[in-house]
Write a protein that holds these residues in place. Sequence first.
Motif, short mmCIF file in Angstrom:
data_model
loop_
_atom_site.label_atom_id
_atom_site.label_comp_id
_atom_site.label_asym_id
_atom_site.label_seq_id
_atom_site.Cartn_x
_atom_site.Cartn_y
_atom_site.Cartn_z
N TYR A 161 0.83 -0.98 -0.04
CA TYR A 161 0.03 -0.04 -0.07
C TYR A 161 0.85 1.35 0.16
CZ TYR A 161 -3.52 3.44 1.28
OH TYR A 161 -4.33 4.45 1.32
N LYS A 162 2.01 1.30 0.95
CA LYS A 162 2.70 2.21 0.76
C LYS A 162 3.35 2.66 -0.65
CE LYS A 162 7.11 2.57 1.64
NZ LYS A 162 8.74 2.66 2.31
N GLU A 163 3.97 1.52 -1.29
CA GLU A 163 4.22 1.70 -2.58
C GLU A 163 3.23 2.21 -3.57
OE1 GLU A 163 7.41 1.40 -3.86
OE2 GLU A 163 7.94 0.97 -1.60
N SER A 164 2.11 1.79 -3.25
CA SER A 164 0.92 2.17 -4.34
C SER A 164 0.60 4.04 -4.04
CB SER A 164 -0.38 1.92 -4.16
OG SER A 164 -1.04 2.16 -2.83
N LEU A 165 1.33 4.36 -2.90
CA LEU A 165 1.12 5.70 -2.62
C LEU A 165 2.48 6.61 -3.04
CD1 LEU A 165 -0.95 5.87 0.56
CD2 LEU A 165 -1.82 6.43 -1.71
N GLU A 218 11.33 4.04 5.84
CA GLU A 218 11.77 2.84 4.98
C GLU A 218 11.04 1.51 5.23
OE1 GLU A 218 14.03 2.80 2.61
OE2 GLU A 218 14.99 4.82 2.87
N ASP A 219 11.23 0.28 4.43
CA ASP A 219 10.31 -0.67 4.56
C ASP A 219 10.78 -1.35 6.09
OD1 ASP A 219 9.15 0.02 2.24
OD2 ASP A 219 10.05 -1.63 0.98
N MET A 221 -3.98 1.07 9.36
CA MET A 221 -3.18 0.97 10.10
C MET A 221 -1.83 2.20 9.69
SD MET A 221 0.52 -0.85 10.31
CE MET A 221 1.03 0.66 9.80
N PHE A 222 -1.85 2.11 8.28
CA PHE A 222 -0.91 2.81 7.44
C PHE A 222 -1.20 4.41 7.80
CE2 PHE A 222 0.57 5.52 3.93
CZ PHE A 222 1.90 5.10 3.79
#
Length: 473
Positions: free
Chosen positions: A15-19, A53-54, A76-77
Amino acid sequence: MKLQLFSYIDQVIEYKESLRFELEEAQKAIDDLFTSIFSSRDWFVNYSSRIKEDDSLKEKIIRQDYFRRYREPQAMFHQLSDIIGSRIECRFINDEEVAYQALFKHFPYPNNGGFYRSDRDPRIELRLGDDQPKQQKNGFSSYRIDGRFLGRTVLNFELQIKSIVNVFWNEIDHKILYKNYNYVVTEAFVRQIMASIKGDLELIDRQLQMVYEHLTSLDQAGSWSPNQQLESFIGRTIQDIYVMPLRESSNLFFDFRASTDLLTEFLFTRVKYESKEGMASEFIRILEEASRAKLDEVRFGYTLDFDPPIDYHSDITREMGDLINKAVNENLAWNFMVAILFDLNPDQKQREIFRTFVDYIYFRIIHCVRSTFEEEGASPADHEGIIDEISMFYIRYSMVYPDAIYFTLEGLEDFKKVLRHMIDVWLTQGDSEAVFQVFTEAYASQEIEGRLGEVEDLQAHQEKGGRDHGHND
């Protein structure tokens, strides 16, 4: 079958990568805003930011047990307060408050939840209603302000304000303890060591700030000699290293300014008329000794007794030494001043440095009286008797209720104003009683009642005792 936790973590990272585009857009806007606001400020050192970072994201999900608290990865994100982290770095700890207060000017428009909108970029908001600085788990406080970026997706960020030493402290604390999960039996001990390191860094910060203020004031200090500037710097160092910690640890409040002046004037007197290199060397020596000082090792609050008694150069310096010794054993400021004096001269015997200190005060007074006689056109050699009487009278007067101000340059300048009138009376009338009457009238109205009477009693006692003791050269 893998734990559901790992699948949850993977979904959060996906999800973070999608943003990614939204995150980079938000980061750039935040960077541009804070750089434009603060980069021209004199206290500003650096600005930095990062997208989490991941690996750091994984660690935080596990450490905070977010999997159990938020079942939906996306929910959560968006609860993370620091998916974007930005940091304003300033010079000194005191500048952190300055930087924080400056935010209110640039975020003037209130919004819901305690957030305030930027006047330059309405997409950026800070929550300025919280108490700052915030208390951290490690026991220390830090400026951490929650923010949010109102783009296509609302993204949270955290703004930190840190001085140079706190940036360094944050790094060592984060690396050594915060993310150290090894079993440490002596963790409490390590915490104590880290707290001590933090205290040393704060001391370094204060010293660096004094250096900076000293350098920036040089152009404005045209009436001050370099020697006076060095003495003033050491005086402030003594206040920061000895006096302020004593007030904080013991809740003891007394005016130590005159004692600091007298102490610094004495410390530099041995090199004041030597080369500039000698003055600079003494300055560095004192600064190094002070930087090693530990308040709990300074012999403050203890009586001072020399056995065998100090062998002074004369009866008059012996009397003065006894009076100062008595003041050390009864008066907080004198006790602390001498304790600091000993601490800053660890390689010298205490009885020797104390006798030198007594000699210094005596010769400072006798020089003041002699030089004033010369300024008034009277040869000191022709008036030795009255010079000794005036000097000792002033010493006894000053030590009834001891205050270091009487022996500082400032105090002696005030004394000289009265002394000129005393000398005029002596030269015209030749009457010592009339001379001391001038002193009485000048000082009685502004000093503690009864001081002059005690001086006269002490003088009578000493004169009686003086008939029984010879000179001790």
